[in-house]
Design an enzyme around this catalytic site. Structure first.
Site, PDB file in Angstrom:
ATOM      1  N   CYS A  15      11.353 -11.178  13.980  1.00  0.00           N
ATOM      2  CA  CYS A  15      11.994 -12.390  14.726  1.00  0.00           C
ATOM      3  C   CYS A  15      13.309 -11.662  15.149  1.00  0.00           C
ATOM      4  CB  CYS A  15      12.728 -13.446  13.105  1.00  0.00           C
ATOM      5  SG  CYS A  15      13.014 -12.063  12.299  1.00  0.00           S
ATOM      6  N   GLU A  27      15.476 -19.063   6.870  1.00  0.00           N
ATOM      7  CA  GLU A  27      14.974 -18.722   7.986  1.00  0.00           C
ATOM      8  C   GLU A  27      13.884 -18.180   8.855  1.00  0.00           C
ATOM      9  OE1 GLU A  27      17.897 -16.898   8.450  1.00  0.00           O
ATOM     10  OE2 GLU A  27      18.519 -17.948   6.957  1.00  0.00           O
TER      11      GLU A  27
HETATM   12  P1  NAD Z   1       4.271 -18.270   8.930  1.00  0.00           P
HETATM   13  O1  NAD Z   1       5.446 -19.866   9.278  1.00  0.00           O
HETATM   14  O2  NAD Z   1       3.519 -18.250   9.819  1.00  0.00           O
HETATM   15  O3  NAD Z   1       4.253 -18.217   7.389  1.00  0.00           O
HETATM   16  C1  NAD Z   1       5.294 -17.687   6.446  1.00  0.00           C
HETATM   17  C2  NAD Z   1       4.761 -18.620   5.691  1.00  0.00           C
HETATM   18  O4  NAD Z   1       4.432 -19.836   5.036  1.00  0.00           O
HETATM   19  C3  NAD Z   1       3.593 -17.687   4.755  1.00  0.00           C
HETATM   20  O5  NAD Z   1       3.505 -17.716   3.766  1.00  0.00           O
HETATM   21  C4  NAD Z   1       2.666 -18.458   4.965  1.00  0.00           C
HETATM   22  O6  NAD Z   1       1.199 -18.622   4.286  1.00  0.00           O
HETATM   23  C5  NAD Z   1       3.349 -19.871   4.763  1.00  0.00           C
HETATM   24  N1  NAD Z   1       2.624 -21.175   5.063  1.00  0.00           N
HETATM   25  C6  NAD Z   1       2.456 -21.269   5.818  1.00  0.00           C
HETATM   26  N2  NAD Z   1       1.710 -22.342   6.344  1.00  0.00           N
HETATM   27  C7  NAD Z   1       1.780 -23.380   5.810  1.00  0.00           C
HETATM   28  C8  NAD Z   1       2.080 -24.242   5.143  1.00  0.00           C
HETATM   29  N3  NAD Z   1       1.534 -25.429   5.937  1.00  0.00           N
HETATM   30  N4  NAD Z   1       2.607 -25.119   4.194  1.00  0.00           N
HETATM   31  C9  NAD Z   1       3.045 -23.943   3.444  1.00  0.00           C
HETATM   32  N5  NAD Z   1       3.537 -22.505   3.511  1.00  0.00           N
HETATM   33  C10 NAD Z   1       2.875 -22.442   4.520  1.00  0.00           C
HETATM   34  O7  NAD Z   1       5.259 -17.454   9.300  1.00  0.00           O
HETATM   35  P2  NAD Z   1       4.541 -15.471   9.538  1.00  0.00           P
HETATM   36  O8  NAD Z   1       4.009 -15.761  11.154  1.00  0.00           O
HETATM   37  O9  NAD Z   1       4.492 -15.330   8.495  1.00  0.00           O
HETATM   38  O10 NAD Z   1       5.971 -14.955  10.043  1.00  0.00           O
HETATM   39  C11 NAD Z   1       6.151 -14.356  11.531  1.00  0.00           C
HETATM   40  C12 NAD Z   1       7.187 -15.969  11.447  1.00  0.00           C
HETATM   41  O11 NAD Z   1       8.808 -15.424  10.965  1.00  0.00           O
HETATM   42  C13 NAD Z   1       8.230 -16.017  12.969  1.00  0.00           C
HETATM   43  O12 NAD Z   1       8.333 -17.334  13.703  1.00  0.00           O
HETATM   44  C14 NAD Z   1       9.607 -15.364  12.512  1.00  0.00           C
HETATM   45  O13 NAD Z   1      10.667 -15.636  13.969  1.00  0.00           O
HETATM   46  C15 NAD Z   1       9.715 -16.217  11.369  1.00  0.00           C
HETATM   47  N6  NAD Z   1      11.026 -15.320  10.560  1.00  0.00           N
HETATM   48  C16 NAD Z   1      11.962 -14.802  10.620  1.00  0.00           C
HETATM   49  C17 NAD Z   1      13.089 -13.945   9.648  1.00  0.00           C
HETATM   50  C18 NAD Z   1      14.120 -14.306  10.219  1.00  0.00           C
HETATM   51  O14 NAD Z   1      14.519 -14.028   9.166  1.00  0.00           O
HETATM   52  N7  NAD Z   1      14.209 -15.393  10.673  1.00  0.00           N
HETATM   53  C19 NAD Z   1      12.811 -13.692  10.105  1.00  0.00           C
HETATM   54  C20 NAD Z   1      10.929 -12.653   9.813  1.00  0.00           C
HETATM   55  C21 NAD Z   1      10.187 -13.568  10.098  1.00  0.00           C
END
Ligand code: NAD
Length: 560
Positions: free
Chosen positions: A326, A292
């Site tokens: 999100c 998501e």
């Molecule tokens: P992010 O993508 O920065 O991080 C999400 C997770 O991925 C974290 O645990 C992070 O450590 C990990 N991560 C980051 N870089 C990585 C890599 N290179 N390899 C593996 N893992 C990695 O997102 P965020 O800032 O924590 O959250 C915000 C984002 O999440 C926004 O884009 C938002 O829209 C989305 N979001 C979507 C939903 C949904 O249900 N669609 C819900 C909540 C948040």
């Protein structure tokens, strides 16, 4: 022990309002004070053992950089390998547990969180992720409880799915947990998402390696402790906060990687998917990928829209939790004549939103999560201001370091508490160009961009809203005219996985509005629905012949 057991009828956890004088308010305030005064030392927890890498990172409060809540030990390759290899036996054992025993652990966790653990998880979320009491309550407490209660009922529903049997045959479906382990990667913005991403595969019987966001380690740790206390055996979920790349390499590089439960940005999910594709020949099974991801959620107002409802939806939808949902509303289309009547009151309401420390319950908005988010959001606002045809009509940025350090000299006075943190005033950008950057990109902060479209151009505006962004997460239409609602529903059918009529596009409730989007917003596996359990099961079909044939010859082969 045997029986076709039924789980208790699920219901949504009632939301406390934390009004002055209420017992829940007093309890939460006391917990905030207690947690603010202690420094917790957070390890990884692998196979039930606390593992301290020695690579220490601070646990900070985004709204008060002087507040040290503790430290966490950042795990790397070694810890991740240990989790992947070391917890095999625990995973095997858990998969063989009767489903009702697994479910009982989660139902017990839900009851504990609904009562004695509520303020603990709420306070951790308020302090570590800078959420006000209400935003934390609907997330950390209520949504987590809902995920676990409904998850139990969803599992029961799946198990009831059994095939028909013809004469002399008994057909059955064995709903097996996936082989191997599930890698759960959660974002910073919802405590309940981490609880759900790690929890649902485990409830289904899978072992889980859970890597929380570095900005949600505190609430993630308390979530893990809740499950442990509720009876989750060691090693079923390994809690491994740490270096995202190193942990991901170890998890996705392992032959027993069986599924990915991801929520976060589109970019990261795509990179994980690419890695899985590259490694596909290594795996024992084709992994299930659930992601998501981002959104650029819209509100489209028709000329028949009610003004007060629209204004409230914009303010709540765009600015609650600083727009870091999100589902947050971040682009709005309003007919010009309506915008002329809406603008002043919307700006006034936005300017009046109190901002500051979540421990001061009068604040509606708090801080954004970190320096990176702060700089990124500021950049969008600055570029919108500098570009042609866009104006910042409310908000702007400030750091709230006591003396207001605003980028804009005409920025409104901050009503924040004076603590140093990553504060950004709720901001409204008015854009003439509906294709400008801030109408298209996910900003993930308290910024909403409004495009006033020519009156009478409803159909064209709907087509514009559909094609402007690559995402398809949430959206809302505001109209009294039913044919306008109908047309919006048809044109925007794939523009949002969660579509709202005369309501803000945020605040989905488990079991009521299953959540998720398509296009670049994810695989649309609907958190809060039966899919969130189904995805982690791999059915085995059993046919038992009760009267097997004893002669290979068929009747048609007989002599004439
Ligand atoms: P992010 O993508 O920065 O991080 C999400 C997770 O991925 C974290 O645990 C992070 O450590 C990990 N991560 C980051 N870089 C990585 C890599 N290179 N390899 C593996 N893992 C990695 O997102 P965020 O800032 O924590 O959250 C915000 C984002 O999440 C926004 O884009 C938002 O829209 C989305 N979001 C979507 C939903 C949904 O249900 N669609 C819900 C909540 C948040």
């Amino acid at each position: 022990m045997a029986g076709n057991f039924r789980v208790p009828e699920p219901f949504n956890e009632p939301v406390f309002d934390y009004a002055p004088g209420s017992p829940e308010r007093a309890e939460l305030k006391a917990e905030l004070e207690r947690m603010s005064g202690e420094e917790v030392d957070i390890p990884a927890i692998i196979g039930g053992q606390e593992v301290r890498s020695g690579n220490i990172q601070p646990v900070c409060a985004p709204h008060d950089l002087s507040l040290r809540l503790g430290v966490w030990h950042c795990a790397g390759t070694e810890e991740a390998r240990r989790a992947v290899e070391g917890s095999r036996e625990a995973r095997r054992e858990w998969a063989s547990w009767p489903w009702e025993d697994r479910v009982a652990v989660f139902l017990r966790a839900a009851e504990m969180l609904s009562s004695s653990w509520r303020s603990r998880l709420n306070a951790a979320t308020m302090l570590g992720q800078s959420k006000n009491a209400f935003q934390s309550e609907i997330d950390a407490a209520c949504e987590t409880v809902d995920f676990y209660r409904y998850g139990a009922a969803f599992l029961e529903e799946v198990l009831e799915q059994q095939p028909h049997s013809s004469d002399g045959v008994w057909n059955r479906t064995d709903h097996r947990p996936l082989e191997g382990f599930v890698y759960a990667v959660s974002p910073f913005n919802f405590t309940a998402i981490g609880a759900n991403l790690a929890g649902m595969p485990a409830l289904a019987g899978c072992g889980v390696l859970w890597k929380p966001s570095k900005h949600a380690v505190l609430s993630g740790y308390h979530t893990y402790k809740l499950l442990e206390e509720a009876g989750l055996p060691p090693g079923v979920i390994d809690f491994v906060p740490g270096d995202p790349r190193e942990i991901t390499d170890a998890a996705l590089g392992h032959p027993e990687f069986g599924g990915l439960a991801f929520t976060g940005s589109t970019e990261v999910f795509r990179s994980l998917w690419t890695t899985v594709g590259r490694n596909i020949a290594r795996y024992r099974s084709y992994p299930r990928l659930v992601g998501e991801t981002g959104g650029k959620n819209f509100i489209v107002a028709h000329e028949s829209a009610g003004l007060d409802a629209l204004r409230t939806a914009i303010v709540r939808g765009a600015f609650e939790y600083q727009g870091q949902k999100c589902s947050a509303a971040s682009r709005v289309y309003v007919p010009k004549s309506l915008w002329r009547r809406l603008k002043d009151s919307l700006v006034a309401e936005t300017e009046g939103l109190a901002m500051g420390d979540p421990a001061d319950f009068r604040n509606f908005v708090n801080a954004v999560i970190d320096r990176g988010a702060f700089d990124k959001i500021r950049g969008y606002v600055a570029r919108a201001e500098a570009g042609d045809g866009a104006r910042v009509v409310a908000g702007g940025t400030c750091t709230c370091s006591g003396s207001r350090a605003a980028d804009r000299t005409d920025a409104p006075a901050c009503t924040c508490t004076g603590k140093e943190g990553f504060f950004i005033r709720p901001t409204i950008v008015e854009a003439d160009d509906p294709g400008c950057e801030s109408m298209c990109d996910e900003i993930f902060g308290p910024v909403v961009t409004v495009h006033a479209y020519p009156d009478g151009k409803w159909s064209e505006t709907l087509a514009l809203a559909d094609s402007t962004s690559p995402y398809g997460l949430t959206g809302a239409v505001f109209a009294r005219d039913r044919s306008a609602v109908q047309e919006a529903m048809a044109t925007l059918r794939y523009a949002a996985g969660n579509f709202y009529v005369n309501d803000k596009p945020t605040g989905a409730v488990v079991g009521q509005q299953p959540f998720g989007g398509g296009r670049a917003s994810g695989t649309n596996d609907k958190a809060g629905s039966i899919l969130s359990v189904l995805k982690w099961l791999t059915p085995r079909t059993l046919k038992e012949n009760l009267n097997p044939p004893r002669d290979f010859r068929y009747p048609f082969m007989a002599e004439e």
